[in-house]
Scaffold this active site. Structure first.
Site, mmCIF file in Angstrom:
data_model
loop_
_atom_site.group_PDB
_atom_site.id
_atom_site.type_symbol
_atom_site.label_atom_id
_atom_site.label_comp_id
_atom_site.label_asym_id
_atom_site.label_seq_id
_atom_site.Cartn_x
_atom_site.Cartn_y
_atom_site.Cartn_z
ATOM 1 N N HIS A 1 -0.891 -0.095 -9.646
ATOM 2 C CA HIS A 1 -1.650 -0.957 -8.716
ATOM 3 C C HIS A 1 -2.200 -2.183 -9.466
ATOM 4 C CE1 HIS A 1 -4.178 -0.936 -4.778
ATOM 5 N NE2 HIS A 1 -3.926 -2.176 -5.169
ATOM 6 N N GLU B 1 -4.401 7.427 -5.439
ATOM 7 C CA GLU B 1 -4.487 6.748 -6.739
ATOM 8 C C GLU B 1 -5.727 7.213 -7.490
ATOM 9 O OE1 GLU B 1 -4.255 2.542 -5.883
ATOM 10 O OE2 GLU B 1 -2.214 2.694 -5.155
ATOM 11 N N ARG C 1 0.836 -1.198 0.000
ATOM 12 C CA ARG C 1 0.000 0.000 0.000
ATOM 13 C C ARG C 1 0.873 1.252 0.000
ATOM 14 N NH1 ARG C 1 -3.419 -2.537 -1.555
ATOM 15 N NH2 ARG C 1 -5.599 -2.701 -0.936
HETATM 16 P P1 NAD Z 1 -1.896 -10.965 5.362
HETATM 17 O O1 NAD Z 1 -2.876 -10.500 6.365
HETATM 18 O O2 NAD Z 1 -1.840 -12.417 5.038
HETATM 19 O O3 NAD Z 1 -0.423 -10.515 5.797
HETATM 20 C C1 NAD Z 1 -0.132 -9.271 6.343
HETATM 21 C C2 NAD Z 1 0.936 -9.477 7.388
HETATM 22 O O4 NAD Z 1 1.358 -8.197 7.845
HETATM 23 C C3 NAD Z 1 0.440 -10.259 8.618
HETATM 24 O O5 NAD Z 1 1.238 -11.393 8.850
HETATM 25 C C4 NAD Z 1 0.542 -9.252 9.753
HETATM 26 O O6 NAD Z 1 0.889 -9.845 10.989
HETATM 27 C C5 NAD Z 1 1.637 -8.332 9.237
HETATM 28 N N1 NAD Z 1 1.670 -7.033 9.887
HETATM 29 C C6 NAD Z 1 0.625 -6.259 10.278
HETATM 30 N N2 NAD Z 1 1.082 -5.134 10.856
HETATM 31 C C7 NAD Z 1 2.436 -5.195 10.814
HETATM 32 C C8 NAD Z 1 3.457 -4.324 11.244
HETATM 33 N N3 NAD Z 1 3.196 -3.171 11.879
HETATM 34 N N4 NAD Z 1 4.747 -4.681 11.029
HETATM 35 C C9 NAD Z 1 5.040 -5.858 10.409
HETATM 36 N N5 NAD Z 1 4.113 -6.738 10.005
HETATM 37 C C10 NAD Z 1 2.811 -6.404 10.197
HETATM 38 O O7 NAD Z 1 -2.161 -10.110 4.054
HETATM 39 P P2 NAD Z 1 -1.644 -10.414 2.577
HETATM 40 O O8 NAD Z 1 -2.677 -11.177 1.855
HETATM 41 O O9 NAD Z 1 -0.269 -10.928 2.632
HETATM 42 O O10 NAD Z 1 -1.667 -8.930 1.981
HETATM 43 C C11 NAD Z 1 -0.851 -7.912 2.513
HETATM 44 C C12 NAD Z 1 -1.253 -6.570 1.937
HETATM 45 O O11 NAD Z 1 -0.888 -6.515 0.571
HETATM 46 C C13 NAD Z 1 -2.767 -6.304 1.924
HETATM 47 O O12 NAD Z 1 -3.215 -5.788 3.149
HETATM 48 C C14 NAD Z 1 -2.932 -5.305 0.810
HETATM 49 O O13 NAD Z 1 -2.886 -4.004 1.309
HETATM 50 C C15 NAD Z 1 -1.717 -5.556 -0.071
HETATM 51 N N6 NAD Z 1 -2.093 -6.097 -1.397
HETATM 52 C C16 NAD Z 1 -1.764 -5.384 -2.493
HETATM 53 C C17 NAD Z 1 -2.083 -5.866 -3.743
HETATM 54 C C18 NAD Z 1 -1.751 -5.083 -4.974
HETATM 55 O O14 NAD Z 1 -2.517 -5.124 -5.913
HETATM 56 N N7 NAD Z 1 -0.653 -4.381 -5.032
HETATM 57 C C19 NAD Z 1 -2.734 -7.106 -3.879
HETATM 58 C C20 NAD Z 1 -3.044 -7.823 -2.728
HETATM 59 C C21 NAD Z 1 -2.717 -7.298 -1.477
HETATM 60 C C1 MLT Z 2 -5.999 -5.886 -2.645
HETATM 61 O O1 MLT Z 2 -5.916 -5.354 -1.547
HETATM 62 O O2 MLT Z 2 -6.502 -7.002 -2.822
HETATM 63 C C2 MLT Z 2 -5.399 -5.161 -3.806
HETATM 64 O O3 MLT Z 2 -5.348 -3.818 -3.614
HETATM 65 C C3 MLT Z 2 -5.877 -5.627 -5.102
HETATM 66 C C4 MLT Z 2 -6.948 -4.866 -5.814
HETATM 67 O O4 MLT Z 2 -8.033 -4.679 -5.326
HETATM 68 O O5 MLT Z 2 -6.682 -4.510 -6.940
#
Ligand code: NAD
Ligand code: MLT
Length: 314
Positions: free
Chosen positions: A282, A264, A235
């Site tokens: 993104h 965004e 993010r």
């Molecule tokens: P998840 O919940 O499986 O993993 C997130 C991890 O972050 C957890 O293990 C949690 O304990 C850890 N965490 C929380 N706060 C923390 C901190 N202060 N310091 C260190 N670690 C911390 O989630 P995920 O499925 O792995 O996704 C992670 C993030 O990726 C989502 O929240 C989303 O914002 C982002 N994401 C982005 C895209 C994209 O399109 N770019 C796609 C999917 C997810």
């Molecule tokens: C997510 O949090 O799953 C990502 O931002 C992906 C998206 O919605 O494009």
């Protein structure tokens, strides 16, 4: 007349829409890209809305929720949904956290390789007619140390793949058990500082929360190795944008790759003028498989919740 009305406010895979439309009790309207001012006027007519990150579901939008009972997020991040405001109105918030894990993980791998080998710039320059091999000296990942910040679903998968590249992988995640890190061949650090200070490459995979907003500023960057590489496909704002620009300009950070922005879509963003900052719009979740996954999961969940059957809450 259908019993329930569902509004889709972002682009989601047709597979999810087909699941909802196959249910004769559900009417599905699609208004991808609808602005909040318009959405606010009609949101109360719907039993459920399904969004991605394009719709900010804030307290104002759901001030008069009418029939609205469900907010479904076709993805992981819920930072665009005011969960507290929704709960106050008795609205269920649900997401699809497993559907796009590998899509986001693979974009991160692509970003890492692109950044350390400057692949996007090499592509541009070569197509523009230049043959400049000297300019494209890269950094090898083998034997380097990767710090994964947030060792959840995506972070864990990135760690696994980087272990296959024979990198040393350390992580900072105060909410996971040591045994999870061990099973991934990852050394879990007690502090953020400990992880970032030893890393050649740092990748972020936490949600955006009050705790992770500006997790990395100039202060933390100063503690990193000179020439570190930073990847953020989680993010915008986990790494302070202006501080990153300064660090990339000075060379303290050799290069950075970002899929996400604080605002965004970004307009005239300071990243755009910095050669060693690589960006994408993104697209972490944008694979056919990832979009199929999140759309099907959220459609099934919304359908079940509308019918009063058991469902998974966020
Ligand atoms: P998840 O919940 O499986 O993993 C997130 C991890 O972050 C957890 O293990 C949690 O304990 C850890 N965490 C929380 N706060 C923390 C901190 N202060 N310091 C260190 N670690 C911390 O989630 P995920 O499925 O792995 O996704 C992670 C993030 O990726 C989502 O929240 C989303 O914002 C982002 N994401 C982005 C895209 C994209 O399109 N770019 C796609 C999917 C997810
Ligand atoms: C997510 O949090 O799953 C990502 O931002 C992906 C998206 O919605 O494009």
């Amino acid at each position: 007349m259908a019993k329930f009305k569902v509004l889709v406010t972002d682009h989601i895979s047709q597979d999810g829409i087909d699941i909802l439309r196959a249910d004769s009790d559900i009417q599905v309207d699609i208004m991808a890209g609808i602005k909040n001012a318009e959405l606010k006027k009609i949101i109360g007519e719907y039993d459920a809305i399904i969004t991605r990150s394009g719709t900010t579901v804030d307290a104002e939008l759901i001030e008069n929720p009418g029939k609205l009972k469900i907010i479904g997020r076709a993805g992981v991040g819920l930072d665009n949904v005011d969960i507290e405001a929704a709960s106050m109105k008795g609205i269920i918030v649900m997401n699809a956290p497993t559907g796009n894990t590998l899509a986001a993980c693979e974009l991160t791998m692509g970003m890492m390789l692109s950044v350390v080998r400057k692949i996007p710039t090499a592509n541009q320059i070569t197509k523009a007619g230049e043959w400049d091999r000297k300019r494209f000296m890269g950094i090898q990942l083998y034997k380097k140390t990767l710090a994964v910040i947030g060792l959840g679903r995506i972070g864990g998968n990135v760690a696994k793949r980087c272990r296959a590249f024979e990198m040393k992988v350390v992580a900072f995640d105060p909410y996971i058990k040591k045994s999870r890190a061990e099973s991934l061949g990852v050394e879990l650090c007690d502090t953020l500082e400990e992880a970032i200070a030893q890393a050649d490459v740092i990748t972020f995979h936490t949600p955006l929360t009050d705790e992770t907003k500006n997790l990395i500023t100039s202060k933390e960057i100063a503690k990193m190795k000179d020439g570190v590489v930073i990847i953020n496909c989680a993010r915008g704002g986990i790494v302070n944008e202006l501080d990153l620009v300064e660090a990339c300009k000075s060379g303290k950070v050799a290069a950075a790759g970002l899929d996400v922005f604080v605002t965004e879509p970004p307009v005239n963003h300071p990243f755009f003028d910095v050669d060693n900052i690589y960006v994408t719009p993104h697209i972490g979740a944008n694979t056919h498989e990832g979009q199929y996954g999140v759309a099907v999961i959220i459609a099934e969940q919304v359908k079940n919740a509308l019918h009063g059957r058991s469902y998974r809450n966020a």
